[in-house]
Structures are given as C-alpha cells and as structure tokens.
Design a protein around this motif. Structure first.
Motif, PDB file in Angstrom:
ATOM      1  N   LEU A  51      -0.806  -5.429 -37.449  1.00 26.38           N
ATOM      2  CA  LEU A  51      -1.500  -6.560 -38.100  1.00 26.38           C
ATOM      3  C   LEU A  51      -3.015  -5.661 -38.460  1.00 26.38           C
ATOM      4  O   LEU A  51      -3.342  -6.055 -39.194  1.00 26.38           O
ATOM      5  CB  LEU A  51      -1.540  -7.193 -36.664  1.00 26.38           C
ATOM      6  CG  LEU A  51      -0.223  -8.113 -36.186  1.00 26.38           C
ATOM      7  CD1 LEU A  51      -1.202  -8.889 -35.405  1.00 26.38           C
ATOM      8  CD2 LEU A  51       0.378  -8.661 -37.486  1.00 26.38           C
ATOM      9  N   SER A  90     -12.659  -5.771 -40.734  1.00 26.45           N
ATOM     10  CA  SER A  90     -11.891  -6.910 -40.525  1.00 26.45           C
ATOM     11  C   SER A  90     -10.535  -6.926 -38.938  1.00 26.45           C
ATOM     12  O   SER A  90     -10.113  -7.544 -38.608  1.00 26.45           O
ATOM     13  CB  SER A  90     -10.911  -7.177 -41.669  1.00 26.45           C
ATOM     14  OG  SER A  90     -10.594  -6.482 -41.713  1.00 26.45           O
ATOM     15  N   ASP A  91     -10.821  -5.553 -39.039  1.00 22.57           N
ATOM     16  CA  ASP A  91     -10.223  -5.328 -37.632  1.00 22.57           C
ATOM     17  C   ASP A  91     -10.221  -5.517 -36.197  1.00 22.57           C
ATOM     18  O   ASP A  91      -9.529  -5.787 -35.208  1.00 22.57           O
ATOM     19  CB  ASP A  91      -9.999  -3.330 -37.410  1.00 22.57           C
ATOM     20  CG  ASP A  91      -8.735  -3.107 -38.593  1.00 22.57           C
ATOM     21  OD1 ASP A  91      -8.333  -4.027 -38.872  1.00 22.57           O
ATOM     22  OD2 ASP A  91      -8.766  -1.945 -38.778  1.00 22.57           O
ATOM     23  N   LEU A  94     -10.626  -8.919 -35.795  1.00 22.94           N
ATOM     24  CA  LEU A  94      -9.136  -9.265 -35.315  1.00 22.94           C
ATOM     25  C   LEU A  94      -8.821  -8.567 -33.938  1.00 22.94           C
ATOM     26  O   LEU A  94      -8.439  -9.042 -32.831  1.00 22.94           O
ATOM     27  CB  LEU A  94      -8.280  -8.409 -36.221  1.00 22.94           C
ATOM     28  CG  LEU A  94      -6.277  -8.710 -35.724  1.00 22.94           C
ATOM     29  CD1 LEU A  94      -6.399 -10.165 -35.808  1.00 22.94           C
ATOM     30  CD2 LEU A  94      -5.395  -7.583 -37.137  1.00 22.94           C
ATOM     31  N   CYS A 119      -1.307 -14.157 -31.864  1.00 19.72           N
ATOM     32  CA  CYS A 119      -1.699 -13.037 -32.998  1.00 19.72           C
ATOM     33  C   CYS A 119      -1.376 -13.022 -34.117  1.00 19.72           C
ATOM     34  O   CYS A 119      -2.566 -13.050 -35.403  1.00 19.72           O
ATOM     35  CB  CYS A 119      -1.857 -11.386 -32.192  1.00 19.72           C
ATOM     36  SG  CYS A 119      -2.362 -11.307 -30.296  1.00 19.72           S
ATOM     37  N   GLN A 120      -0.596 -12.763 -34.962  1.00 18.71           N
ATOM     38  CA  GLN A 120       0.177 -12.931 -35.999  1.00 18.71           C
ATOM     39  C   GLN A 120      -0.546 -14.400 -36.767  1.00 18.71           C
ATOM     40  O   GLN A 120      -1.104 -14.001 -37.808  1.00 18.71           O
ATOM     41  CB  GLN A 120       1.307 -13.530 -36.688  1.00 18.71           C
ATOM     42  CG  GLN A 120       1.998 -13.246 -37.336  1.00 18.71           C
ATOM     43  CD  GLN A 120       3.638 -13.068 -37.638  1.00 18.71           C
ATOM     44  OE1 GLN A 120       4.498 -13.780 -36.663  1.00 18.71           O
ATOM     45  NE2 GLN A 120       3.810 -12.666 -39.479  1.00 18.71           N
ATOM     46  N   SER A 123      -4.321 -13.211 -37.399  1.00 17.68           N
ATOM     47  CA  SER A 123      -4.201 -12.068 -39.098  1.00 17.68           C
ATOM     48  C   SER A 123      -4.203 -13.308 -39.961  1.00 17.68           C
ATOM     49  O   SER A 123      -4.934 -12.820 -40.493  1.00 17.68           O
ATOM     50  CB  SER A 123      -3.583 -11.077 -38.330  1.00 17.68           C
ATOM     51  OG  SER A 123      -3.216  -9.876 -39.790  1.00 17.68           O
ATOM     52  N   GLN A 124      -3.390 -13.802 -39.698  1.00 18.71           N
ATOM     53  CA  GLN A 124      -3.315 -14.802 -41.195  1.00 18.71           C
ATOM     54  C   GLN A 124      -4.441 -15.476 -41.721  1.00 18.71           C
ATOM     55  O   GLN A 124      -5.128 -16.473 -42.839  1.00 18.71           O
ATOM     56  CB  GLN A 124      -2.240 -15.701 -41.360  1.00 18.71           C
ATOM     57  CG  GLN A 124      -0.627 -14.690 -41.470  1.00 18.71           C
ATOM     58  CD  GLN A 124       0.265 -15.765 -41.686  1.00 18.71           C
ATOM     59  OE1 GLN A 124       0.078 -16.566 -40.815  1.00 18.71           O
ATOM     60  NE2 GLN A 124       1.698 -15.378 -41.084  1.00 18.71           N
ATOM     61  N   GLU A 127      -7.206 -13.692 -42.883  1.00 23.60           N
ATOM     62  CA  GLU A 127      -6.682 -13.381 -44.274  1.00 23.60           C
ATOM     63  C   GLU A 127      -6.883 -14.571 -46.000  1.00 23.60           C
ATOM     64  O   GLU A 127      -7.354 -14.360 -46.371  1.00 23.60           O
ATOM     65  CB  GLU A 127      -5.239 -12.859 -44.811  1.00 23.60           C
ATOM     66  CG  GLU A 127      -5.613 -11.425 -43.739  1.00 23.60           C
ATOM     67  CD  GLU A 127      -3.976 -10.777 -44.051  1.00 23.60           C
ATOM     68  OE1 GLU A 127      -3.313 -11.325 -44.226  1.00 23.60           O
ATOM     69  OE2 GLU A 127      -3.929  -9.321 -43.498  1.00 23.60           O
TER      70      GLU A 127
END
Length: 370
Positions: A51, A90-91, A94, A119-120, A123-124, A127
């Motif tokens: 991710l 971004s990291d 996240l 978590c996924q 991340s979406q 974005e």
C-alpha cells in the motif's frame, strides 16, 4: 536474499531467482555465550507493504544503556531525510491511518482479514475520495473499519465502532503533548457522513448483516453458556433465513426488523428456557437408566448405580440467573421495548425456532410471555 527452487526427484530448476519478501533475521553476535545460550537473532527491516509508494521504511528504536541521545539524533535525521522523499506526504497519511485502524482492530478484536481490508479502503480513500479526508482522520478510520467488518462477514454495530473510536481518541489525546484546543475530536455524525461518502465514491459493496452473525458475540459478552449460545445461533438461522425464503412461503411478523432487534429477541427467549443457563452437563443422562431388563436385573442396576454415585459424587446442576432484559438490550444496542416487541412476535413460533435438542415441548411451555 535470492533463492533457487528445484524439484527433488529430477533436479529441474523451477524458479531460479526468487526473492523472499518476508522479515529478515540476522545475528550479529557470536554463536553463543559462556553459558551455552544460543545467539538471539535481531530483526532487520520489515515486510514490504504494497500500500505504500516507497515500500521501504527505516525505524530506529529508542536507545538503551546510555544511547538515548544518539538514537534521538538518528531519529531526527531519518525524519528529515524521509520528508524530502517523493510520496512522503501520502505515505505519512496512510501510515497514520493504518496505526489508527490497528488500534481500533485491537479494541474490537477483529480478524486480520478485516484489518487488512480496512487499510486497503483507507488507501483508496486517500487516492480517490479526497473530499472525505476533511471529516478527520479518526472519523475516516472508524468509517472504513465499519465498512470492512461488514464486507468480511464480521459485522460490528455502529455504536461499538463509535465507542471504540472515542476510547482510542481519548487515549491518544491523553498521551499527546498538544493542548486541549488542538486535541483531536470525534463526532459520530462525521463518522456517519464519512461512511456514506466512502460507499458513494468508492462504490463499495456492503455485506448484509444477519442476526446469526451477531448472536454468538452478544452471548459471549453476556456470559451465556456454550450450549445456549449454539442454540441461539441455530435459532437465528431458522427465524431469519439468509436467503429470505421460508418452507411455508409465508412472511413472519419480525421480518424486516433490524438484525440487532432480532438477535436480542432470540437471546432473550433462549435464556428464558429452563436449564438454559446451566453450567454443568446434566447429571449422567439418568445414570443407570438403560431399563432394558426387568424385575431383579433393573433393581440390581439401580443399586449399582446408586453405589457408584455415592462413591464418586458428581457436581450438581448449577443454574446461573439469566441475563436481565436491560443488559441484553444494552449489549445489542436497542431499546428494551423494541427487543420485547420482537420477542412477542416470535413467541407463538417458539417451537419452530428453538432447536429440539435444546428444549422439549414441556420446557418451552414454561417460558413466560415477554
């Protein structure tokens, strides 16, 4: 390190250059000390996180044995170096969200699949649903955990998510050095808005919450014995078919009500059955009650059973009081009147709902009307 995979029987090289992406363990000490203890391996790096844009991170632990100043200096240097790396912002967002999700998952005792799915989703959100970020990181983390639980078949109620998030935010604010005006705040309305926005923007498919998915967890929180818990789960499957179809083809009065109300009503009725709260197996399935022989053989069998019982006394049946209706409603997150109303709807079909192995017809007749 690169590895090679070969077939044992023929020596064929199936894979010539396989990279192991798991955690790497290395030992930088001697083989052992004078006492014969084996060297303790030290962990070097962590697994690659798909991710993260960078994938590789450097973490420096706090120093020990007087090395705290050096460790602090190295941590500041590493932070400055990472700040200039591409994709750092971004990291960092996240990683912050993943830490929040991890704390929530621990408090709610979620399975690893639900945590990874949350978590996924986070991340979406970063974005594709950038407008949701204005709701606050804590609110977004709570919303994605709620969605992930439903998608992974381990649903949690909205009240449970809000309570766990509030406790996590309160602990973070207590440990933070920030002043109270800048402390992070949690609002259940923002969690609800973030949930609706995420479902809309990501077109997330939500799993259906079924009463059978809730009964076991509610029974565990209420201290219901194992047999009654299994009976409640079986009753939920009969009372609320997952496919919505019944053998008779007729709808029931409780159809369409909230799964929370259905689960609470089923637990209420099950725990009102005689011996539902027994903590010991009933004594012996009638010790010596074979009864196939007649006359003297039956009498001798009863005498032998009585002597064996006197020599090896078994614990008597222990009945704990059933959970109060208010406690069941509190755990399920519904009002007591709503729970009793659903239980009254189910009462006429009690024989059909309650498993036959759990309660007989005579025991069901002893259950009082809700």
């Amino acid at each position: 390190p690169p590895t090679t995979t070969k077939q044992k029987d023929c020596g064929l090289v199936a894979e010539a250059h396989a990279i192991d992406e798991r955690m790497e363990w290395r030992t930088f000490a001697n083989e052992g000390d004078a006492r014969g203890n084996a060297a303790d391996p030290n962990r070097v790096g962590g697994p690659i996180n798909p991710l993260l844009k960078d994938g590789l991170t450097t973490s420096i632990q706090d120093g020990s044995k007087g090395g705290g100043a050096l460790a602090s200096a190295l941590q500041r240097t590493a932070a400055r170096a990472a700040a200039g790396a591409p994709g750092h912002e971004s990291d960092r967002a996240l990683l912050d969200g993943m830490r929040r999700i991890g704390r929530l998952s621990d408090d709610l005792q979620l399975v690893k699949g639900a945590r990874d799915r949350a978590c996924q989703l986070y991340s979406q959100v970063l974005e594709r649903a950038k407008g949701v970020r204005s709701r606050g990181a804590a609110n977004v983390a709570a919303a994605v955990v709620y969605i992930a639980c439903r998608q992974e078949g381990a649903p949690r109620t909205f009240k449970e998510i809000v309570a766990a998030s509030a406790a996590s935010v309160a602990a973070a604010n207590a440990n933070s050095s920030n002043s109270s005006p800048s402390a992070e705040r949690l609002d259940k309305r923002d969690i609800a808005r973030a949930y609706k926005a995420i479902v809309r923007d990501l077109e997330a498919v939500m799993g259906i919450v079924h009463a059978g998915d809730l009964t076991r967890r509610f029974c565990s929180q209420l201290g219901v014995p194992r047999a009654a818990t299994r009976a409640a789960a079986a009753a939920a499957e009969v009372a609320c078919p997952r496919d919505g179809s019944r053998p008779s083809g007729l709808s029931k009065p409780w159809d369409g009500k909230s799964p929370l109300s259905q689960a609470a009503a089923i637990i209420f009725l099950i725990t009102r059955c005689p011996r539902a709260m027994s903590t010991e197996e009933e004594e012996g399935k009638k010790v010596g009650g074979g009864g196939s022989g007649g006359g003297g053989e039956g009498a001798s069998g009863e005498e032998a059973a009585a002597k064996e019982k006197a020599a090896n006394p078994k614990p008597s049946l222990s009945l704990a009081p059933p959970p109060a209706a208010s406690d069941i409603a509190l755990v399920a997150g519904v009002t007591e009147s709503t729970m009793r109303s659903t239980a009254r709807d189910m009462f006429s079909d009690l024989r059909e709902i309650v498993p036959a192995w759990f309660a007989s017809d005579g025991e069901l007749r002893a259950v009082s009307y809700p």
